[in-house]
Design a protein around this motif. Sequence first.
Motif, PDB file in Angstrom:
ATOM      1  N   PRO A 271       0.858  -1.214   0.082  1.00 31.38           N
ATOM      2  CA  PRO A 271       0.021  -0.130   0.270  1.00 31.38           C
ATOM      3  C   PRO A 271       0.881   1.176   0.010  1.00 31.38           C
ATOM      4  CG  PRO A 271      -0.938  -1.661   1.290  1.00 31.38           C
ATOM      5  CD  PRO A 271       0.358  -2.270   0.905  1.00 31.38           C
ATOM      6  N   ASN A 272       0.509   2.252  -0.989  1.00 29.83           N
ATOM      7  CA  ASN A 272       1.248   3.511  -0.888  1.00 29.83           C
ATOM      8  C   ASN A 272       2.677   3.585  -1.213  1.00 29.83           C
ATOM      9  OD1 ASN A 272      -1.213   4.834  -0.678  1.00 29.83           O
ATOM     10  ND2 ASN A 272      -0.878   4.225   1.595  1.00 29.83           N
ATOM     11  N   GLN A 273       3.130   2.276  -1.927  1.00 32.41           N
ATOM     12  CA  GLN A 273       4.541   2.215  -2.395  1.00 32.41           C
ATOM     13  C   GLN A 273       4.864   2.011  -3.725  1.00 32.41           C
ATOM     14  OE1 GLN A 273       6.911  -0.249   0.438  1.00 32.41           O
ATOM     15  NE2 GLN A 273       5.668   0.409   2.102  1.00 32.41           N
ATOM     16  N   GLY A 274       5.990   1.666  -4.031  1.00 39.59           N
ATOM     17  CA  GLY A 274       6.236   1.480  -5.533  1.00 39.59           C
ATOM     18  C   GLY A 274       6.347  -0.189  -5.764  1.00 39.59           C
ATOM     19  N   LEU A 275       6.655  -0.427  -6.751  1.00 36.11           N
ATOM     20  CA  LEU A 275       6.818  -1.909  -6.964  1.00 36.11           C
ATOM     21  C   LEU A 275       8.228  -2.631  -6.786  1.00 36.11           C
ATOM     22  CD1 LEU A 275       4.542  -0.676  -9.404  1.00 36.11           C
ATOM     23  CD2 LEU A 275       4.941  -2.737 -10.341  1.00 36.11           C
ATOM     24  N   GLN A 276       8.148  -3.736  -6.243  1.00 34.95           N
ATOM     25  CA  GLN A 276       9.233  -4.407  -6.001  1.00 34.95           C
ATOM     26  C   GLN A 276       9.296  -5.737  -6.511  1.00 34.95           C
ATOM     27  OE1 GLN A 276       9.494  -5.235  -1.589  1.00 34.95           O
ATOM     28  NE2 GLN A 276      11.398  -6.199  -1.908  1.00 34.95           N
ATOM     29  N   LEU A 277      10.442  -6.134  -6.999  1.00 35.27           N
ATOM     30  CA  LEU A 277      10.465  -7.542  -7.869  1.00 35.27           C
ATOM     31  C   LEU A 277      10.438  -8.756  -6.878  1.00 35.27           C
ATOM     32  CD1 LEU A 277      10.863  -8.790 -10.651  1.00 35.27           C
ATOM     33  CD2 LEU A 277      13.167  -8.934 -10.006  1.00 35.27           C
ATOM     34  N   LEU A 278       9.630  -9.572  -7.121  1.00 33.16           N
ATOM     35  CA  LEU A 278       9.549 -10.727  -6.271  1.00 33.16           C
ATOM     36  C   LEU A 278      10.226 -11.989  -6.891  1.00 33.16           C
ATOM     37  CD1 LEU A 278       5.808 -11.199  -5.242  1.00 33.16           C
ATOM     38  CD2 LEU A 278       7.439 -11.004  -3.753  1.00 33.16           C
ATOM     39  N   LEU A 279      10.143 -12.256  -7.992  1.00 31.25           N
ATOM     40  CA  LEU A 279      10.969 -13.007  -8.777  1.00 31.25           C
ATOM     41  C   LEU A 279      10.721 -12.968 -10.535  1.00 31.25           C
ATOM     42  CD1 LEU A 279       8.399 -15.162  -9.894  1.00 31.25           C
ATOM     43  CD2 LEU A 279       8.498 -15.881  -7.541  1.00 31.25           C
ATOM     44  N   LYS A 280      11.757 -13.682 -10.814  1.00 31.84           N
ATOM     45  CA  LYS A 280      11.678 -13.522 -12.387  1.00 31.84           C
ATOM     46  C   LYS A 280      12.143 -14.820 -13.017  1.00 31.84           C
ATOM     47  CE  LYS A 280      16.659 -11.855 -12.585  1.00 31.84           C
ATOM     48  NZ  LYS A 280      16.829 -11.674 -11.121  1.00 31.84           N
ATOM     49  N   TYR A 281      11.564 -15.149 -14.394  1.00 33.20           N
ATOM     50  CA  TYR A 281      11.949 -16.244 -15.059  1.00 33.20           C
ATOM     51  C   TYR A 281      12.525 -15.733 -16.357  1.00 33.20           C
ATOM     52  CZ  TYR A 281      11.775 -20.122 -18.191  1.00 33.20           C
ATOM     53  OH  TYR A 281      12.224 -21.071 -19.298  1.00 33.20           O
ATOM     54  N   LEU A 282      13.796 -16.277 -16.475  1.00 39.80           N
ATOM     55  CA  LEU A 282      14.717 -15.802 -17.694  1.00 39.80           C
ATOM     56  C   LEU A 282      14.700 -17.116 -18.661  1.00 39.80           C
ATOM     57  CD1 LEU A 282      17.155 -13.357 -16.135  1.00 39.80           C
ATOM     58  CD2 LEU A 282      14.815 -12.938 -17.123  1.00 39.80           C
ATOM     59  N   SER A 283      15.211 -18.273 -18.060  1.00 37.26           N
ATOM     60  CA  SER A 283      15.398 -19.337 -18.649  1.00 37.26           C
ATOM     61  C   SER A 283      15.630 -20.597 -17.630  1.00 37.26           C
ATOM     62  CB  SER A 283      16.448 -19.265 -19.702  1.00 37.26           C
ATOM     63  OG  SER A 283      17.759 -19.032 -18.924  1.00 37.26           O
ATOM     64  N   GLY A 284      15.998 -21.732 -18.056  1.00 32.30           N
ATOM     65  CA  GLY A 284      16.363 -22.744 -17.070  1.00 32.30           C
ATOM     66  C   GLY A 284      15.041 -23.429 -16.444  1.00 32.30           C
ATOM     67  N   SER A 285      15.262 -23.660 -15.170  1.00 31.06           N
ATOM     68  CA  SER A 285      14.375 -24.360 -14.498  1.00 31.06           C
ATOM     69  C   SER A 285      12.983 -23.617 -14.359  1.00 31.06           C
ATOM     70  CB  SER A 285      14.864 -24.513 -12.881  1.00 31.06           C
ATOM     71  OG  SER A 285      13.798 -24.849 -12.166  1.00 31.06           O
ATOM     72  N   THR A 286      12.126 -24.285 -14.578  1.00 35.04           N
ATOM     73  CA  THR A 286      10.666 -23.656 -14.859  1.00 35.04           C
ATOM     74  C   THR A 286      10.123 -23.329 -13.303  1.00 35.04           C
ATOM     75  OG1 THR A 286       9.612 -26.086 -14.549  1.00 35.04           O
ATOM     76  CG2 THR A 286       9.985 -25.087 -16.869  1.00 35.04           C
ATOM     77  N   LEU A 287      10.777 -23.846 -12.366  1.00 35.34           N
ATOM     78  CA  LEU A 287      10.374 -23.410 -10.905  1.00 35.34           C
ATOM     79  C   LEU A 287      11.118 -22.431 -10.581  1.00 35.34           C
ATOM     80  CD1 LEU A 287       8.347 -23.819  -8.652  1.00 35.34           C
ATOM     81  CD2 LEU A 287       9.915 -25.467  -7.860  1.00 35.34           C
ATOM     82  N   VAL A 288      10.711 -21.160 -10.211  1.00 32.23           N
ATOM     83  CA  VAL A 288      11.545 -20.087  -9.878  1.00 32.23           C
ATOM     84  C   VAL A 288      11.182 -19.587  -8.358  1.00 32.23           C
ATOM     85  CG1 VAL A 288      12.047 -17.679 -10.414  1.00 32.23           C
ATOM     86  CG2 VAL A 288      11.558 -19.257 -12.082  1.00 32.23           C
ATOM     87  N   LYS A 289      12.341 -19.584  -7.491  1.00 39.16           N
ATOM     88  CA  LYS A 289      12.005 -19.089  -6.197  1.00 39.16           C
ATOM     89  C   LYS A 289      12.410 -17.734  -6.051  1.00 39.16           C
ATOM     90  CE  LYS A 289      12.633 -23.706  -3.976  1.00 39.16           C
ATOM     91  NZ  LYS A 289      11.117 -23.827  -3.812  1.00 39.16           N
ATOM     92  N   GLY A 290      11.626 -16.913  -5.179  1.00 46.27           N
ATOM     93  CA  GLY A 290      11.868 -15.304  -5.087  1.00 46.27           C
ATOM     94  C   GLY A 290      11.791 -15.158  -3.538  1.00 46.27           C
ATOM     95  N   ILE A 291      11.647 -13.929  -3.533  1.00 47.46           N
ATOM     96  CA  ILE A 291      11.779 -13.358  -1.984  1.00 47.46           C
ATOM     97  C   ILE A 291      10.494 -13.667  -1.229  1.00 47.46           C
ATOM     98  CG2 ILE A 291      13.467 -11.570  -2.518  1.00 47.46           C
ATOM     99  CD1 ILE A 291      11.143  -9.598  -2.390  1.00 47.46           C
ATOM    100  N   ASN A 292      10.524 -13.484  -0.019  1.00 42.58           N
ATOM    101  CA  ASN A 292       9.434 -13.562   0.951  1.00 42.58           C
ATOM    102  C   ASN A 292       8.708 -14.930   0.893  1.00 42.58           C
ATOM    103  OD1 ASN A 292      10.190 -11.067   1.565  1.00 42.58           O
ATOM    104  ND2 ASN A 292       8.677 -10.147   0.427  1.00 42.58           N
ATOM    105  N   GLY A 293       9.325 -16.058   0.319  1.00 46.74           N
ATOM    106  CA  GLY A 293       8.617 -17.338   0.500  1.00 46.74           C
ATOM    107  C   GLY A 293       7.956 -17.831  -0.788  1.00 46.74           C
ATOM    108  N   PHE A 294       7.792 -16.811  -1.775  1.00 40.62           N
ATOM    109  CA  PHE A 294       7.239 -16.891  -2.936  1.00 40.62           C
ATOM    110  C   PHE A 294       7.776 -17.837  -3.850  1.00 40.62           C
ATOM    111  CE2 PHE A 294       3.139 -14.576  -2.454  1.00 40.62           C
ATOM    112  CZ  PHE A 294       3.500 -13.509  -1.470  1.00 40.62           C
ATOM    113  N   GLU A 295       7.042 -18.503  -4.726  1.00 42.63           N
ATOM    114  CA  GLU A 295       7.590 -19.273  -5.667  1.00 42.63           C
ATOM    115  C   GLU A 295       6.648 -19.151  -7.163  1.00 42.63           C
ATOM    116  OE1 GLU A 295       8.613 -23.099  -4.286  1.00 42.63           O
ATOM    117  OE2 GLU A 295       6.559 -23.545  -4.850  1.00 42.63           O
ATOM    118  N   ALA A 296       7.257 -19.347  -8.280  1.00 44.22           N
ATOM    119  CA  ALA A 296       6.244 -19.481  -9.467  1.00 44.22           C
ATOM    120  C   ALA A 296       6.842 -20.470 -10.456  1.00 44.22           C
ATOM    121  CB  ALA A 296       6.185 -18.067 -10.194  1.00 44.22           C
TER     122      ALA A 296
END
Lengths: 116, 111
Positions: free
Chosen positions: B40-65
Motif C-alpha cells: 500500500p502506497n509504495q512502489g513496485l518491488q520485484l518478487l521473482l523472475k523467469y528468464l530461462s532454465g528451471s521452470t520453478l522459480v523461487k523469489g523473496i518472502n517465500g514466494f515461488e512461481a
Amino acid sequence: DTAVSQTPKYLVTQMGNDKSIKCEQNLGHDTMYWYKQDSKKFLKIMFSYNNKELIINETVPNRFSPKSPDKAHLNLHINSLELGDSAVYFCASSRLGQGASYNEQFFGPGTRLTVL
Amino acid sequence: AQSVTQLDSQVPVFEEAPVELRCNYSSSVSVYLFWYVQYPNQGLQLLLKYLSGSTLVKGINGFEAEFNKSQTSFHLRKPSVHISDTAEYFCAVSLGGKLIFGQGTELSVKP
C-alpha cells in the motif's frame, strides 16, 4: 540510500496548470522509464529513455514531455493538466538498453497526481 | 502482440493458508516473466523472475512461481501467507525494452 527517487510524492493542482515530476536513479543504469498507474491500478508504460535518448513513446498526448538532462535523471513535464491525468506516476530504471528483452526494472515510490 | 492476463482481481485468504495467484500470457516469441509486488502506497518491488532454465522459480518472502510453456502460465504461489503479504501483485512480460503488466491481483490476508 534510495535507488530510484521521485519528487514530489504528492501533487495536487488545478486543471490547466503545468507541472513537473522529477526522477533520479543512483544505480548507474542506462535506461529510465515513466509508467502511469490509473485508478484501477492498471500500469502502462509511457516513455523510455536510453542514455538520454527517447526510445519508447507509447502514444502519450503531446502535453506530456519527458526530459533527460543526463542518464541518471528523467523528468516528466505535463502541460495543461486535465482531470484524466490524475494517477500515480512511477519512474523506473534498468541496466540493459534498447532491444534487450531481459529487463529487470527498479521502481521509484511513485508520485500521486491529483488534478482538481 | 504480447499480453498478460491475471485471472483474479481479488484473492482473500486466511493467514497461514496457501495461496496461488494466476497469470497467463500470450506471446509469439520467447518471454521473460516477472512478478512484482506493490505494498500500500509504495512502489513496485520485484518478487521473482523467469528468464530461462528451471521452470520453478523461487523469489523473496517465500514466494515461488512455475513457468508452464504449454499452458502459457506463470502462476505465483506461497504455501503459507502472512498478514504482511497483503498487497497488490502484478505479473509482467518483457518485450523490446518495456514491461507489459497484467491487471493486478489484490491479495488480502485475514487473521
